[in-house]
Enzyme design. Structure first.
Site, short mmCIF file in Angstrom:
data_model
loop_
_atom_site.label_atom_id
_atom_site.label_comp_id
_atom_site.label_asym_id
_atom_site.label_seq_id
_atom_site.Cartn_x
_atom_site.Cartn_y
_atom_site.Cartn_z
N GLU A 297 22.43 -30.60 37.05
CA GLU A 297 22.64 -29.43 36.17
C GLU A 297 23.04 -29.90 34.77
O GLU A 297 23.76 -30.88 34.59
CB GLU A 297 23.75 -28.57 36.78
N LYS B 145 20.31 -19.68 35.70
CA LYS B 145 21.41 -19.48 36.66
C LYS B 145 21.89 -18.02 36.66
O LYS B 145 22.24 -17.48 35.60
CB LYS B 145 22.57 -20.41 36.28
N CYS C 178 24.00 -24.80 41.27
CA CYS C 178 25.40 -25.02 41.55
C CYS C 178 26.13 -23.84 42.20
O CYS C 178 25.96 -23.58 43.38
CB CYS C 178 26.08 -25.49 40.27
N1 LIG Z 1 28.71 -25.96 37.89
C1 LIG Z 1 29.10 -25.13 38.84
O1 LIG Z 1 28.54 -24.04 39.01
C2 LIG Z 1 30.27 -25.56 39.68
C3 LIG Z 1 30.48 -24.66 40.90
C4 LIG Z 1 31.70 -25.10 41.67
O2 LIG Z 1 32.34 -26.11 41.37
C5 LIG Z 1 32.16 -24.25 42.80
O3 LIG Z 1 33.22 -24.62 43.38
O4 LIG Z 1 31.50 -23.23 43.12
#
Ligand SMILES: NC(=O)CCC(=O)C(=O)O
Length: 262
Positions: free
Chosen positions: A44, A113, A147
């Site tokens: 990402e 996202k 993510c």
């Molecule tokens: N970059 C992210 O979206 C991190 C997401 C994350 O750490 C989580 O715990 O959910």
């Protein structure tokens, strides 16, 4: 169809797109030489990292530079690229956007996202996408998410009920929540009976130490490749026939009763 897929787990330099473009070009060349993958996956926000306060300067205008860069790499090495995600600057907002290129260097799809992660201040600097990340790559129906999206099983299911057999996840996931990363990825693979190919970053930035542990998980929930916390690569051959076998053995998608889930 048994393509080899490689995740490039790299240490992203905070706020330095020029450095990161250069290191990605070098690592893609190494990955191709090492395992000759059909598909390469990046993490990402690999051009900027989470240097969100400077996106007005370092984000990619309309994603043009990134699209051209990934297209040239894909064509040069004849490899499909799930291009992680980058900060894409439009007229009045910045999105966290994944670009997918086929092995001819042709643009396939982009996904921005949907779920912005407040703990890392995304909602202050980024605008959420609204469209799904559904596409076909190397002849395989796939989904791409970013993510924090993996915490929303409904969102993943919205892709697999439309035929996705591989779920590509690109991430910058911090080390303190490594257990969540691993458990959520295994859960998404098992409940959706799909491959999960998850590429995280290594290293750290001024605010976080990242978990690495990129993973490739099969539709039965077996981990077929996993990195440690360090910078590197993981590769695995996947067999999409396994998706049909698992879904034939335990027909979750046939047994779903969505009218009761409201
Ligand atoms: N970059 C992210 O979206 C991190 C997401 C994350 O750490 C989580 O715990 O959910």
């Amino acid at each position: 169809m048994k393509p080899v897929i490689t995740c490039i787990q790299l240490d992203i330099k905070f706020g330095d797109p020029a450095f990161n473009y250069q290191q990605v070009e070098e690592k893609v060349a190494v990955a191709v030489e090492k395992d000759n993958p059909a598909i390469i996956v990046l993490p990402e926000l690999w051009t900027t990292g989470y240097d969100l306060t400077r996106l007005d300067v370092i984000a990619d205008e309309k994603g043009e530079k990134t699209k051209q860069f990934l297209s040239q790499l894909a064509k040069k090495y004849h490899v499909n690229i799930i291009g992680g995600s980058v900060a894409k600057k439009m007229q009045d907002n910045v999105t966290n956007t994944m670009y997918i290129m086929n092995n001819q260097g042709e643009f396939v799809h982009e996904y921005s996202k949907l779920h912005l992660f407040k703990l890392m201040d995304e909602h202050h600097y980024l605008t959420a996408g609204t469209a799904k990340g559904l596409f076909e790559i190397n002849g395989i129906k796939s989904a791409g998410v970013i993510c924090y999206d993996i915490r929303f099983p409904e969102w993943i299911r919205a892709h697999t009920t439309k035929g996705a057999e591989i779920l590509f996840v690109v991430a910058e996931w911090p080390l303190p929540r490594l257990n969540h990363w691993r458990t959520l990825l295994l859960s998404r693979a098992i409940e959706n009976q799909c491959y999960v190919v998850a590429c995280n970053r290594s290293g750290s930035d001024p605010n976080n130490e990242f978990a690495g542990h990129s993973m490739i998980i099969d539709p039965w929930g077996t981990i077929i490749a996993e990195a440690d916390e360090n910078t590197g690569f993981i590769s695995a051959e996947i067999d999409v026939e396994t998706v049909k076998q698992v879904r034939g053995q335990i027909p979750v998608f046939e047994d779903r009763l969505p009218d009761y889930y409201k």
